[in-house]
Design a protein around this motif. Structure first.
Motif, PDB file in Angstrom:
ATOM      1  N   ALA A   1      18.164  40.970  58.346  1.00  0.00           N
ATOM      2  CA  ALA A   1      18.364  42.266  57.697  1.00  0.00           C
ATOM      3  C   ALA A   1      19.734  42.828  58.056  1.00  0.00           C
ATOM      4  O   ALA A   1      20.200  42.679  59.186  1.00  0.00           O
ATOM      5  CB  ALA A   1      17.273  43.250  58.105  1.00  0.00           C
ATOM      6  N   THR A   2      20.364  43.444  57.084  1.00  0.00           N
ATOM      7  CA  THR A   2      21.619  44.151  57.283  1.00  0.00           C
ATOM      8  C   THR A   2      21.388  45.600  56.878  1.00  0.00           C
ATOM      9  O   THR A   2      20.888  45.868  55.779  1.00  0.00           O
ATOM     10  CB  THR A   2      22.747  43.546  56.426  1.00  0.00           C
ATOM     11  OG1 THR A   2      22.852  42.147  56.702  1.00  0.00           O
ATOM     12  CG2 THR A   2      24.071  44.215  56.737  1.00  0.00           C
ATOM     13  N   LEU A   3      21.708  46.521  57.789  1.00  0.00           N
ATOM     14  CA  LEU A   3      21.427  47.929  57.545  1.00  0.00           C
ATOM     15  C   LEU A   3      22.673  48.770  57.759  1.00  0.00           C
ATOM     16  O   LEU A   3      23.564  48.415  58.533  1.00  0.00           O
ATOM     17  CB  LEU A   3      20.317  48.437  58.479  1.00  0.00           C
ATOM     18  CG  LEU A   3      19.012  47.655  58.524  1.00  0.00           C
ATOM     19  CD1 LEU A   3      19.017  46.687  59.701  1.00  0.00           C
ATOM     20  CD2 LEU A   3      17.820  48.594  58.662  1.00  0.00           C
TER      21      LEU A   3
ATOM     22  N   MET B   1      19.614  45.404  53.208  1.00  0.00           N
ATOM     23  CA  MET B   1      19.538  44.090  52.569  1.00  0.00           C
ATOM     24  C   MET B   1      18.690  43.184  53.458  1.00  0.00           C
ATOM     25  O   MET B   1      18.950  43.081  54.665  1.00  0.00           O
ATOM     26  CB  MET B   1      20.943  43.514  52.409  1.00  0.00           C
ATOM     27  CG  MET B   1      20.988  42.079  51.952  1.00  0.00           C
ATOM     28  SD  MET B   1      20.465  41.872  50.242  1.00  0.00           S
ATOM     29  CE  MET B   1      20.133  40.116  50.183  1.00  0.00           C
ATOM     30  N   VAL B   2      17.669  42.566  52.889  1.00  0.00           N
ATOM     31  CA  VAL B   2      16.746  41.728  53.660  1.00  0.00           C
ATOM     32  C   VAL B   2      16.653  40.342  53.031  1.00  0.00           C
ATOM     33  O   VAL B   2      16.522  40.216  51.810  1.00  0.00           O
ATOM     34  CB  VAL B   2      15.338  42.354  53.712  1.00  0.00           C
ATOM     35  CG1 VAL B   2      14.361  41.428  54.443  1.00  0.00           C
ATOM     36  CG2 VAL B   2      15.379  43.716  54.394  1.00  0.00           C
ATOM     37  N   THR B   3      16.733  39.317  53.854  1.00  0.00           N
ATOM     38  CA  THR B   3      16.495  37.949  53.384  1.00  0.00           C
ATOM     39  C   THR B   3      15.282  37.381  54.124  1.00  0.00           C
ATOM     40  O   THR B   3      15.112  37.608  55.313  1.00  0.00           O
ATOM     41  CB  THR B   3      17.712  37.035  53.630  1.00  0.00           C
ATOM     42  OG1 THR B   3      17.977  36.935  55.040  1.00  0.00           O
ATOM     43  CG2 THR B   3      18.941  37.577  52.921  1.00  0.00           C
TER      44      THR B   3
ATOM     45  N   SER C   1      11.884  30.519  48.925  1.00  0.00           N
ATOM     46  CA  SER C   1      11.516  29.868  47.663  1.00  0.00           C
ATOM     47  C   SER C   1      12.414  28.677  47.352  1.00  0.00           C
ATOM     48  O   SER C   1      12.063  27.820  46.549  1.00  0.00           O
ATOM     49  CB  SER C   1      11.583  30.878  46.511  1.00  0.00           C
ATOM     50  OG  SER C   1      12.921  31.315  46.300  1.00  0.00           O
ATOM     51  N   ILE C   2      13.591  28.629  47.962  1.00  0.00           N
ATOM     52  CA  ILE C   2      14.501  27.496  47.758  1.00  0.00           C
ATOM     53  C   ILE C   2      14.661  26.699  49.062  1.00  0.00           C
ATOM     54  O   ILE C   2      15.656  26.008  49.245  1.00  0.00           O
ATOM     55  CB  ILE C   2      15.869  27.962  47.231  1.00  0.00           C
ATOM     56  CG1 ILE C   2      16.503  29.007  48.171  1.00  0.00           C
ATOM     57  CG2 ILE C   2      15.730  28.527  45.830  1.00  0.00           C
ATOM     58  CD1 ILE C   2      17.914  29.412  47.762  1.00  0.00           C
ATOM     59  N   LYS C   3      13.670  26.856  49.967  1.00  0.00           N
ATOM     60  CA  LYS C   3      13.628  26.101  51.229  1.00  0.00           C
ATOM     61  C   LYS C   3      14.882  26.342  52.077  1.00  0.00           C
ATOM     62  O   LYS C   3      15.455  25.424  52.656  1.00  0.00           O
ATOM     63  CB  LYS C   3      13.478  24.601  50.956  1.00  0.00           C
ATOM     64  CG  LYS C   3      12.341  24.236  50.010  1.00  0.00           C
ATOM     65  CD  LYS C   3      10.996  24.710  50.531  1.00  0.00           C
ATOM     66  CE  LYS C   3       9.868  24.343  49.566  1.00  0.00           C
ATOM     67  NZ  LYS C   3       8.559  24.869  50.024  1.00  0.00           N
ATOM     68  N   CYS C   4      15.283  27.600  52.145  1.00  0.00           N
ATOM     69  CA  CYS C   4      16.491  27.966  52.882  1.00  0.00           C
ATOM     70  C   CYS C   4      16.125  28.965  53.985  1.00  0.00           C
ATOM     71  O   CYS C   4      15.257  29.823  53.781  1.00  0.00           O
ATOM     72  CB  CYS C   4      17.517  28.565  51.926  1.00  0.00           C
ATOM     73  SG  CYS C   4      19.088  29.023  52.697  1.00  0.00           S
ATOM     74  N   PRO C   5      16.759  28.890  55.149  1.00  0.00           N
ATOM     75  CA  PRO C   5      16.482  29.865  56.205  1.00  0.00           C
ATOM     76  C   PRO C   5      17.070  31.226  55.860  1.00  0.00           C
ATOM     77  O   PRO C   5      17.925  31.349  54.974  1.00  0.00           O
ATOM     78  CB  PRO C   5      17.174  29.252  57.430  1.00  0.00           C
ATOM     79  CG  PRO C   5      18.289  28.435  56.855  1.00  0.00           C
ATOM     80  CD  PRO C   5      17.740  27.861  55.577  1.00  0.00           C
ATOM     81  N   SER C   6      16.625  32.243  56.558  1.00  0.00           N
ATOM     82  CA  SER C   6      17.153  33.587  56.330  1.00  0.00           C
ATOM     83  C   SER C   6      18.604  33.666  56.790  1.00  0.00           C
ATOM     84  O   SER C   6      19.033  32.933  57.689  1.00  0.00           O
ATOM     85  CB  SER C   6      16.323  34.624  57.098  1.00  0.00           C
ATOM     86  OG  SER C   6      16.389  34.373  58.493  1.00  0.00           O
ATOM     87  N   VAL C   7      19.368  34.537  56.167  1.00  0.00           N
ATOM     88  CA  VAL C   7      20.780  34.712  56.510  1.00  0.00           C
ATOM     89  C   VAL C   7      21.077  36.208  56.555  1.00  0.00           C
ATOM     90  O   VAL C   7      20.256  37.041  56.200  1.00  0.00           O
ATOM     91  CB  VAL C   7      21.707  34.033  55.467  1.00  0.00           C
ATOM     92  CG1 VAL C   7      21.458  32.546  55.405  1.00  0.00           C
ATOM     93  CG2 VAL C   7      21.525  34.672  54.087  1.00  0.00           C
ATOM     94  N   TYR C   8      22.286  36.541  56.993  1.00  0.00           N
ATOM     95  CA  TYR C   8      22.757  37.917  56.909  1.00  0.00           C
ATOM     96  C   TYR C   8      23.544  38.069  55.612  1.00  0.00           C
ATOM     97  O   TYR C   8      24.403  37.247  55.311  1.00  0.00           O
ATOM     98  CB  TYR C   8      23.661  38.262  58.096  1.00  0.00           C
ATOM     99  CG  TYR C   8      22.972  38.212  59.429  1.00  0.00           C
ATOM    100  CD1 TYR C   8      21.840  38.993  59.673  1.00  0.00           C
ATOM    101  CD2 TYR C   8      23.455  37.418  60.458  1.00  0.00           C
ATOM    102  CE1 TYR C   8      21.203  38.951  60.898  1.00  0.00           C
ATOM    103  CE2 TYR C   8      22.834  37.374  61.690  1.00  0.00           C
ATOM    104  CZ  TYR C   8      21.712  38.143  61.907  1.00  0.00           C
ATOM    105  OH  TYR C   8      21.098  38.097  63.126  1.00  0.00           O
ATOM    106  N   HIS C   9      23.263  39.112  54.876  1.00  0.00           N
ATOM    107  CA  HIS C   9      23.984  39.369  53.637  1.00  0.00           C
ATOM    108  C   HIS C   9      24.645  40.740  53.741  1.00  0.00           C
ATOM    109  O   HIS C   9      24.036  41.718  54.174  1.00  0.00           O
ATOM    110  CB  HIS C   9      23.022  39.341  52.449  1.00  0.00           C
ATOM    111  CG  HIS C   9      23.700  39.328  51.109  1.00  0.00           C
ATOM    112  ND1 HIS C   9      24.359  40.434  50.604  1.00  0.00           N
ATOM    113  CD2 HIS C   9      23.815  38.354  50.174  1.00  0.00           C
ATOM    114  CE1 HIS C   9      24.861  40.138  49.420  1.00  0.00           C
ATOM    115  NE2 HIS C   9      24.544  38.886  49.129  1.00  0.00           N
ATOM    116  N   HIS C  10      25.898  40.812  53.343  1.00  0.00           N
ATOM    117  CA  HIS C  10      26.642  42.066  53.455  1.00  0.00           C
ATOM    118  C   HIS C  10      26.080  43.153  52.547  1.00  0.00           C
ATOM    119  O   HIS C  10      25.411  42.879  51.554  1.00  0.00           O
ATOM    120  CB  HIS C  10      28.113  41.827  53.086  1.00  0.00           C
ATOM    121  CG  HIS C  10      28.304  41.460  51.638  1.00  0.00           C
ATOM    122  ND1 HIS C  10      28.429  42.396  50.638  1.00  0.00           N
ATOM    123  CD2 HIS C  10      28.366  40.250  51.019  1.00  0.00           C
ATOM    124  CE1 HIS C  10      28.575  41.797  49.473  1.00  0.00           C
ATOM    125  NE2 HIS C  10      28.538  40.483  49.668  1.00  0.00           N
TER     126      HIS C  10
END
Length: 295
Positions: free
Chosen positions: A253-255, A225-227, A206-215
């Motif tokens: 995704a971080t699992l 956690m899913v981006t 939605s903010i034109k950003c690629p997916s990342v890993y989030h802790h």
């Protein structure tokens, strides 16, 4: 989801899995901190059929627009419904399975630097379809954006605690962590808190950003956690070997590795891909099986 009678050792938000695999039980005690047990997953999902489906649905003149994010949320909810290990969490050295499926996400009030974010939680019913979920998300976000300030709930509580002197903040957070360990945290602290949901999602597209890993966070019970990144074109090698330009979306995704194993996680991802390739599945109630062949 059907609820079972609460037994000794259960938490108010989850059932204690006493018959859990020995390795997972040992891991839960050897590695008690969720942030130390993170595994990362990144993949590109073919969204071509989903884009076609959305173009068709949104051309029907709906009062709201169904988006890829709405489909992703509905798809993840259906995946968890079929893959119950994805709805587990580790707390206090024990394995628990949640009483309900819940998904949370952040929504900005305005697309501007410094604009406030609001926490939103969705608990889909077994009878819910994509339309029900899209209406709920659309309505909640629209209502939230009517105001430039927090609308209450966990947002309001966070603001109040943050304004206190540092020693008081430290005492409150320490107490909350202890109560969290034993599963006795107050409802007003956990309700609406994304740290207590099955999946915490972030719509970076939605903010034109690629997916990342989030802790992941040690506080709470959130294990996934899913981006979701930006929809874009990419050349894909099809099953018959020819190359084709397709609409794709990246996910990160971080699992918590203690709730399952790589094989189980991989199959869960395959189900998500299957749903993206057959979006009409989302028109069925959550409780209805997807028909995916796990062989």
């Amino acid at each position: 989801m059907s609820k079972t009678k609460r037994q000794w050792g259960d938490r108010k938000d989850g059932r204690w899995i006493k018959e859990g695999p020995g390795l997972q039980v040992i891991m839960a005690n050897l590695m008690p901190h969720r942030a130390d047990c993170e595994v990362y997953l990144h993949d590109t999902i073919d969204a071509t059929e989903l884009v076609k489906y959305l173009e068709k649905r949104n051309a029907e003149g709906l009062d709201y627009k169904i988006t890829i994010f709405h489909c992703a949320i509905a798809g993840m909810a259906k995946m968890v419904r079929e893959r119950p290990l994805m709805n587990r969490f580790i707390q206090g050295g024990r394995i628990y399975e949640r009483n309900e499926i819940s998904l949370s996400f952040l929504a900005k009030r305005r697309f501007a630097d410094g604009a406030e974010e609001s926490l939103m939680v969705l608990v889909p019913k077994d009878t819910d379809t994509l339309d029900d979920i899209a209406k709920k998300i659309y309505g909640d976000v629209k209502e939230m954006r009517r105001s430039e300030t927090a609308t209450g709930g966990i947002d309001k509580l966070i603001e109040r605690v943050a304004s206190l002197p540092r020693p008081m903040i430290m005492a409150i957070t320490k107490t909350a962590s202890i109560l969290d360990f034993w599963g006795h945290n107050f409802d007003f602290l956990t309700e609406g808190d994304p740290n207590y949901t099955t999946i915490l999602a972030s719509n970076l597209g939605s903010i034109k950003c690629p997916s990342v890993y989030h802790h992941l966070n040690n506080y709470g019970t959130n294990s996934i956690m899913v981006t979701i990144g930006t929809l874009h074109k990419e050349e894909i090698v099809m099953d018959d070997g020819h190359k084709e330009i397709r609409d794709v979306v990246d996910i990160g995704a971080t699992l918590d590795e203690r709730i399952g194993d790589g094989f189980y996680f991989a199959r869960s991802l395959k189900l998500i891909k299957y749903i993206f390739a057959h979006p009409e599945i989302l028109e069925k109630p959550m409780a209805e099986p997807s028909g995916f062949d796990y062989k």
